[in-house]
Scaffold this motif. Structure first.
Motif, PDB file in Angstrom:
ATOM      1  N   LEU A   1     -30.192   6.604  17.132  1.00 27.47           N
ATOM      2  CA  LEU A   1     -28.963   6.492  16.361  1.00 27.47           C
ATOM      3  C   LEU A   1     -29.264   5.593  15.169  1.00 27.47           C
ATOM      4  N   VAL A   2     -29.048   6.089  13.978  1.00 30.43           N
ATOM      5  CA  VAL A   2     -29.316   5.282  12.787  1.00 30.43           C
ATOM      6  C   VAL A   2     -28.117   5.366  11.860  1.00 30.43           C
ATOM      7  N   HIS A   3     -27.631   4.193  11.450  1.00 31.35           N
ATOM      8  CA  HIS A   3     -26.493   4.137  10.543  1.00 31.35           C
ATOM      9  C   HIS A   3     -26.961   4.490   9.139  1.00 31.35           C
ATOM     10  N   ASP A   4     -26.135   5.226   8.415  1.00 35.28           N
ATOM     11  CA  ASP A   4     -26.564   5.710   7.112  1.00 35.28           C
ATOM     12  C   ASP A   4     -26.884   4.566   6.149  1.00 35.28           C
ATOM     13  N   ASP A   5     -26.138   3.471   6.209  1.00 34.77           N
ATOM     14  CA  ASP A   5     -26.423   2.340   5.322  1.00 34.77           C
ATOM     15  C   ASP A   5     -27.839   1.814   5.547  1.00 34.77           C
ATOM     16  N   PHE A   6     -28.236   1.739   6.810  1.00 31.98           N
ATOM     17  CA  PHE A   6     -29.584   1.265   7.133  1.00 31.98           C
ATOM     18  C   PHE A   6     -30.622   2.312   6.753  1.00 31.98           C
ATOM     19  N   LEU A   7     -30.313   3.568   7.003  1.00 30.70           N
ATOM     20  CA  LEU A   7     -31.245   4.644   6.683  1.00 30.70           C
ATOM     21  C   LEU A   7     -31.633   4.619   5.206  1.00 30.70           C
ATOM     22  N   GLN A   8     -30.690   4.301   4.349  1.00 32.32           N
ATOM     23  CA  GLN A   8     -30.957   4.313   2.908  1.00 32.32           C
ATOM     24  C   GLN A   8     -31.881   3.173   2.471  1.00 32.32           C
ATOM     25  N   ARG A   9     -32.153   2.221   3.355  1.00 30.08           N
ATOM     26  CA  ARG A   9     -33.048   1.111   3.025  1.00 30.08           C
ATOM     27  C   ARG A   9     -34.518   1.436   3.286  1.00 30.08           C
ATOM     28  N   ARG A  10     -34.785   2.588   3.865  1.00 27.10           N
ATOM     29  CA  ARG A  10     -36.159   2.858   4.292  1.00 27.10           C
ATOM     30  C   ARG A  10     -37.089   2.975   3.085  1.00 27.10           C
ATOM     31  N   LYS A  11     -38.351   2.703   3.348  1.00 24.62           N
ATOM     32  CA  LYS A  11     -39.381   2.751   2.311  1.00 24.62           C
ATOM     33  C   LYS A  11     -39.702   4.196   1.939  1.00 24.62           C
ATOM     34  N   GLN A  12     -40.311   4.340   0.810  1.00 25.26           N
ATOM     35  CA  GLN A  12     -40.827   5.633   0.363  1.00 25.26           C
ATOM     36  C   GLN A  12     -42.137   5.383  -0.380  1.00 25.26           C
ATOM     37  N   PRO A  13     -43.087   6.286  -0.324  1.00 22.87           N
ATOM     38  CA  PRO A  13     -43.066   7.508   0.485  1.00 22.87           C
ATOM     39  C   PRO A  13     -43.451   7.222   1.938  1.00 22.87           C
ATOM     40  N   LEU A  14     -43.111   8.152   2.826  1.00 21.44           N
ATOM     41  CA  LEU A  14     -43.418   8.037   4.247  1.00 21.44           C
ATOM     42  C   LEU A  14     -44.019   9.353   4.734  1.00 21.44           C
ATOM     43  N   PRO A  15     -44.825   9.313   5.792  1.00 22.22           N
ATOM     44  CA  PRO A  15     -45.278  10.569   6.395  1.00 22.22           C
ATOM     45  C   PRO A  15     -44.064  11.397   6.821  1.00 22.22           C
ATOM     46  N   THR A  16     -44.116  12.667   6.575  1.00 21.42           N
ATOM     47  CA  THR A  16     -42.932  13.518   6.771  1.00 21.42           C
ATOM     48  C   THR A  16     -42.345  13.386   8.165  1.00 21.42           C
ATOM     49  N   MET A  17     -43.177  13.492   9.190  1.00 21.55           N
ATOM     50  CA  MET A  17     -42.661  13.488  10.556  1.00 21.55           C
ATOM     51  C   MET A  17     -42.194  12.109  11.012  1.00 21.55           C
ATOM     52  N   LEU A  18     -42.675  11.038  10.360  1.00 19.46           N
ATOM     53  CA  LEU A  18     -42.287   9.686  10.749  1.00 19.46           C
ATOM     54  C   LEU A  18     -41.185   9.120   9.862  1.00 19.46           C
ATOM     55  N   ASP A  19     -40.659   9.922   8.980  1.00 20.75           N
ATOM     56  CA  ASP A  19     -39.551   9.533   8.109  1.00 20.75           C
ATOM     57  C   ASP A  19     -38.245   9.919   8.798  1.00 20.75           C
ATOM     58  N   TYR A  20     -37.424   8.903   9.142  1.00 17.78           N
ATOM     59  CA  TYR A  20     -36.146   9.205   9.790  1.00 17.78           C
ATOM     60  C   TYR A  20     -35.296  10.137   8.927  1.00 17.78           C
ATOM     61  N   GLY A  21     -35.438  10.021   7.612  1.00 19.86           N
ATOM     62  CA  GLY A  21     -34.662  10.868   6.718  1.00 19.86           C
ATOM     63  C   GLY A  21     -34.948  12.337   6.903  1.00 19.86           C
ATOM     64  N   THR A  22     -36.176  12.669   7.228  1.00 19.50           N
ATOM     65  CA  THR A  22     -36.533  14.066   7.476  1.00 19.50           C
ATOM     66  C   THR A  22     -35.642  14.664   8.550  1.00 19.50           C
TER      67      THR A  22
END
Length: 368
Positions: A217-238
């Motif tokens: 479960l990930v809150h959208d506010d927190f999700l938007q803080r994630r780093k970029q770029p990330l490996p596709t499969m390890l990116d929660y945004g994917t």
């Protein structure tokens, strides 16, 4: 349940399973799945054989999400992801996404799994021990007011229930920084105050389904803080954006059924009351005298994993062997700590705890 004077237990029948995981599932759910296993819902094939892009599977996954959302009263700002790799993958995936290269994350260490989590975080960047109960063998949860929090921490990571060490938070931390928690062994066993949480992850194989799927479960506010770029499969945004790859279809199918079962029991308030009652019965037995001894301070005792020792360590293998002969399975403690561990998750019926307490009484009578 057989008595100590009975014939050997019939292991072709369901016994009381105190395994820490994979753990017991509700029998009603297993029977329903058995009926549907050859052909699911008139689609002409098993649920394990249908396309993960089919309408039938869409309905399963949507149902699983809807049950989790209803149980925890989640609003639309929460993404519900079904991933793989267990909590152990999350130990690395969380800092990979959210620990900046020049930043720091705080970790509160209360047992074996928190120790593993911070080890993985240190592969990514700077992870700071904000508090730890290692000095007393993880027998307590450090009070929140004692945590040495870094002023610029990206998040604070906790483990709300330590399966091996048998301790559990009695509170949901309220902080100004996002809280990330490994809730694997208590997920959906109680209501949660989600105000401070940014991300919650849990292997399903304790309270909510079989091994093979990890719920995030990930809150959208927190999700938007994630780093970029990330490996596709390890990116929660994917995974928040779409169903990127083939999910673990059968475990998610089972999560949907267990979620519905929990709602039918009355939701998390009802299951929490049952879990509290089961745990109290067992701790009351431990506290009756010094024949048995709990390993965790009273204020930090887990309602999921009850860890204990005997006054005579030589009797412990005897206890485990005789308990198994009476149909009380998997009571041996984790190899790293020894002793006994009774895991009494959501699906453990109250009469299973009653049977264990009765066995403990009889074992003390015959070996005390």
């Amino acid at each position: 349940m057989p008595t100590m004077e009975s014939t050997p237990v019939d292991k072709s029948q369901r016994l009381y399973n105190f395994s820490a995981g994979p753990a017991a599932l509700p029998e009603d759910v297993l029977l329903e799945a058995r009926e549907e296993l050859p052909v699911y819902d008139h689609v002409g094939a098993s649920v394990m054989e249908i396309s993960h892009r089919s309408a039938a599977y869409d309905e399963i996954e949507a149902g699983a999400r809807a049950h989790i959302r209803a149980l925890l009263d989640l609003d639309d700002d929460w993404h519900i992801l079904f991933l793989q790799g267990g909590a152990s993958m999350q130990f690395y995936q969380v800092p990979l996404n959210f620990l900046p290269e020049d930043g720091v994350a705080d970790y509160v260490i209360t047992g074996r799994w928190g120790t593993k989590a911070i080890k993985e975080a240190k592969r990514v960047g700077t992870a700071h021990v904000a508090a730890s109960s290692e000095d007393d063998n993880f027998s307590h949860i450090p009070a929140q007011e004692t945590w040495d929090l870094h002023p610029d921490a990206a998040y604070v990571h906790i483990t709300t229930n330590e399966t091996v060490n048998g301790n559990q938070y009695g509170f949901d931390p309220q902080l100004d920084v996002p809280v990330v928690t490994d809730a694997s062994s208590e997920f959906l066993s109680r209501p949660m105050n989600l105000d401070s949480y940014g991300l919650i992850y849990a292997g399903a194989q304790k309270n909510i389904g079989p091994a093979g799927v990890t719920i995030v479960l990930v809150h959208d506010d927190f999700l938007q803080r994630r780093k970029q770029p990330l490996p596709t499969m390890l990116d929660y945004g994917t995974h928040a954006e779409r169903r990127f790859n083939t999910p673990p279809v059968f475990p998610i199918y089972m999560v949907e059924k267990v979620g519905r079962w929990l709602l039918d029991q009355g939701g998390l308030d009802a299951i929490a009351a049952l879990n509290e009652r089961k745990a109290q019965k067992l701790y009351d037995r431990l506290d009756r005298n010094d024949f048995y001894r709990g390993t965790v301070d009273e204020g930090a005792r887990s309602r999921m994993n009850v860890t204990f020792r005997l006054h005579d360590a030589d009797l412990e293998p005897v206890f485990i062997k005789e308990a198994s002969a009476e149909g009380l399975m998997s009571l041996k403690g984790h190899r790293s700590v020894g002793g006994m561990r009774a895991s009494i998750y959501n699906a453990m019926p109250e009469d299973g705890v009653d049977a264990l307490v009765a066995f403990m009484d009889e074992f003390e009578r015959t070996h005390g």
